[in-house]
Design a protein around this motif. Structure first.
Motif, short mmCIF file in Angstrom:
data_model
loop_
_atom_site.label_atom_id
_atom_site.label_comp_id
_atom_site.label_asym_id
_atom_site.label_seq_id
_atom_site.Cartn_x
_atom_site.Cartn_y
_atom_site.Cartn_z
N TYR A 187 44.87 33.89 82.44
CA TYR A 187 45.94 32.90 82.34
C TYR A 187 47.00 33.13 83.42
O TYR A 187 47.53 32.18 84.02
CB TYR A 187 46.62 32.98 80.97
N LYS B 83 40.74 26.61 69.10
CA LYS B 83 41.02 27.53 70.21
C LYS B 83 39.76 27.75 71.04
O LYS B 83 39.81 27.76 72.29
CB LYS B 83 41.54 28.86 69.67
N TRP C 264 39.06 24.55 73.12
CA TRP C 264 39.95 24.38 74.26
C TRP C 264 39.74 25.45 75.33
O TRP C 264 39.91 25.19 76.53
CB TRP C 264 41.41 24.33 73.80
N SER C 265 39.38 26.65 74.91
CA SER C 265 39.08 27.68 75.92
C SER C 265 37.86 27.26 76.74
O SER C 265 37.80 27.51 77.95
CB SER C 265 38.84 29.03 75.25
N VAL D 10 39.07 24.61 79.23
CA VAL D 10 39.73 25.26 80.37
C VAL D 10 38.69 25.86 81.31
O VAL D 10 38.78 25.73 82.54
CB VAL D 10 40.71 26.34 79.87
N THR E 159 45.39 25.11 80.24
CA THR E 159 45.51 26.52 79.81
C THR E 159 46.68 26.70 78.86
O THR E 159 46.56 27.38 77.82
CB THR E 159 45.69 27.43 81.05
N CYS F 148 45.82 25.28 75.56
CA CYS F 148 44.89 26.19 74.87
C CYS F 148 45.63 27.36 74.26
O CYS F 148 45.36 27.77 73.13
CB CYS F 148 43.83 26.67 75.87
N TYR F 149 46.60 27.89 75.01
CA TYR F 149 47.33 29.06 74.55
C TYR F 149 48.36 28.72 73.48
O TYR F 149 48.38 29.32 72.40
CB TYR F 149 48.01 29.73 75.75
N VAL G 57 47.39 24.69 70.84
CA VAL G 57 46.43 24.86 69.75
C VAL G 57 47.06 25.66 68.61
O VAL G 57 46.95 25.30 67.43
CB VAL G 57 45.15 25.55 70.26
#
Length: 282
Positions: A144, A224, A227-228, A231, A263, A266-267, A270
Motif C-alpha cells: 500500500y 475485503k 476488493w484486494s 486492487v 487501495t 480496500c483498506y 471496506v
C-alpha cells in the motif's frame, strides 16, 4: 514517556517536513529540501521507536501482541511504511520535490490516528491470534505504501505535464525546474508500483493462508478479499499495459491514481462501510 507522546512528536515532525518541502518548492533552495528529508527521517525514527514502545506496552498490559491489530495501529503503521518507501526513493534518486506530494499522506494518517481514532490497546480477537498477523499486515502495508508513493509521483507528473502544455517555464529557476523530468517521473511511478505489486501479491497469499488457518477456507469472497483482488487486477493491468502495450506517461499516471483510490477503499472503505470477516478492523 509513552508511545502516545512519541506519536504526537511524529505528527509534528511530519507536519514540519511537509512545510519545509513547501518552502523548498517556493525558495528552490537545495539545502531546504535536504532539511525536509531529514525532518522526515527524524520523524520516521521517532515513529519506529513509538511503535516498538507500544508493542512493549501491550505486553505490560498482558495482551502481548504486535501493534498491528486495530484501525489506529494499522493507520500508524501505514503512515510509517509510506515514509519508509519515500525515504528509500529520496536517498536513492534525490528528487526532493517528491516529498511535498508524499509526506502529506503520512501526515494525514498520523493526524487522523492521533486526533480521531481510539488509541486504546485491546486484546486480540481469536481470528487474529496467529503469527500470520505480522506476515500478512506487513506485506500488505508495504505494498500500500509503495502505491501511495506512486500516486504522489503520478500527481506530480500530471501537474508538470499540464503546466508544460500551458507554456510554463521549465528553465532553471522556475517552479518546474524543481520537479524531476517527465521521463523520470514516469519511470519512478513504474518502479514504485514494481515494488508494491509483488508485496501486495505476497500479502494476498499470506492472507489466504491465514484465512485457511483461522476459518478453514483459503478464499470466501469476503468484501475485503474481493476488493484486494480488484486492487491486484488494477495494478496487474497497469504492468501488463506498460509492458505489452507501451502505456507510459499520462495514461499510466491516471491509472496509478485510480489504483491508489481503489487501495484506500480496500483498506478503509471496506472496513468502515461494509460488513464481513474483517469487520474487527473498524
Amino acid at each position: 514517556m509513552s508511545s502516545s507522546m512519541l506519536f504526537n512528536v511524529t505528527m509534528v515532525l511530519y507536519m514540519v517536513s511537509t512545510c519545509i518541502f513547501f518552502a523548498f518548492l517556493a525558495s528552490r533552495n537545495k539545502s531546504v529540501g535536504l532539511a525536509g528529508t531529514y525532518a522526515a527521517l527524524f520523524g520516521f525514527l521517532v515513529q519506529g521507536a513509538a511503535i516498538g514502545l507500544r508493542w512493549k506496552e501491550s505486553y505490560d498490559q498482558g495482551h502481548g501482541h504486535a501493534p498491528l491489530s486495530n484501525l489506529f495501529e494499522s493507520v500508524v503503521f501505514f503512515s510509517w511504511t509510506i515514509v519508509l518507501i519515500f525515504l528509500f526513493i529520496d536517498f536513492k534518486y534525490k528528487y526532493r520535490a517528491i516529498g511535498f506530494f508524499v509526506m502529506p499522506f503520512a501526515l494525514f494518517g498520523m493526524a487522523w490516528a492521533q486526533l480521531g481514532l481510539d488509541t486504546g490497546i485491546e486484546p486480540l480477537v481469536p481470528a487474529l491470534q496467529s503469527n500470520w498477523l505480522m506476515y500478512h499486515v506487513i506485506t500488505c502495508f508495504l505494498g500500500y505504501a509503495a502505491f501511495a508513493v506512486a500516486c504522489g509521483i503520478s500527481i506530480m507528473y500530471l501537474i508538470r505535464e499540464s503546466m508544460e502544455k500551458g507554456g510554463a517555464d521549465v528553465q532553471a529557476g522556475g517552479l518546474l525546474s524543481m520537479f524531476p523530468s517527465i521521463r523520470a517521473l514516469d519511470d519512478l511511478n513504474y518502479k514504485a508500483i514494481m515494488i508494491g505489486f509483488p508485496l501486495l501479491s505476497l500479502g494476498i497469499i499470506t492472507g489466504a493462508a491465514w484465512a485457511n488457518y483461522a476459518w478453514g477456507t483459503y478464499w470466501s469472497w469476503d468484501p475485503k478479499e474481493t476488493w484486494s483482488l480488484i486492487v491486484w487486477f488494477v495494478y496487474a493491468a497497469f504492468l501488463h499495459a506498460r509492458i505489452t502495450r507501451g502505456w507510459v506517461g499520462r495514461r499510466a499516471a491516471i491509472l496509478s491514481v485510480i489504483g491508489f483510490a481503489a487501495t484506500i477503499f480496500c483498506y478503509l472503505g471496506v472496513n468502515l462501510f461494509l460488513s464481513g470477516l474483517h469487520s474487527y478492523g473498524k
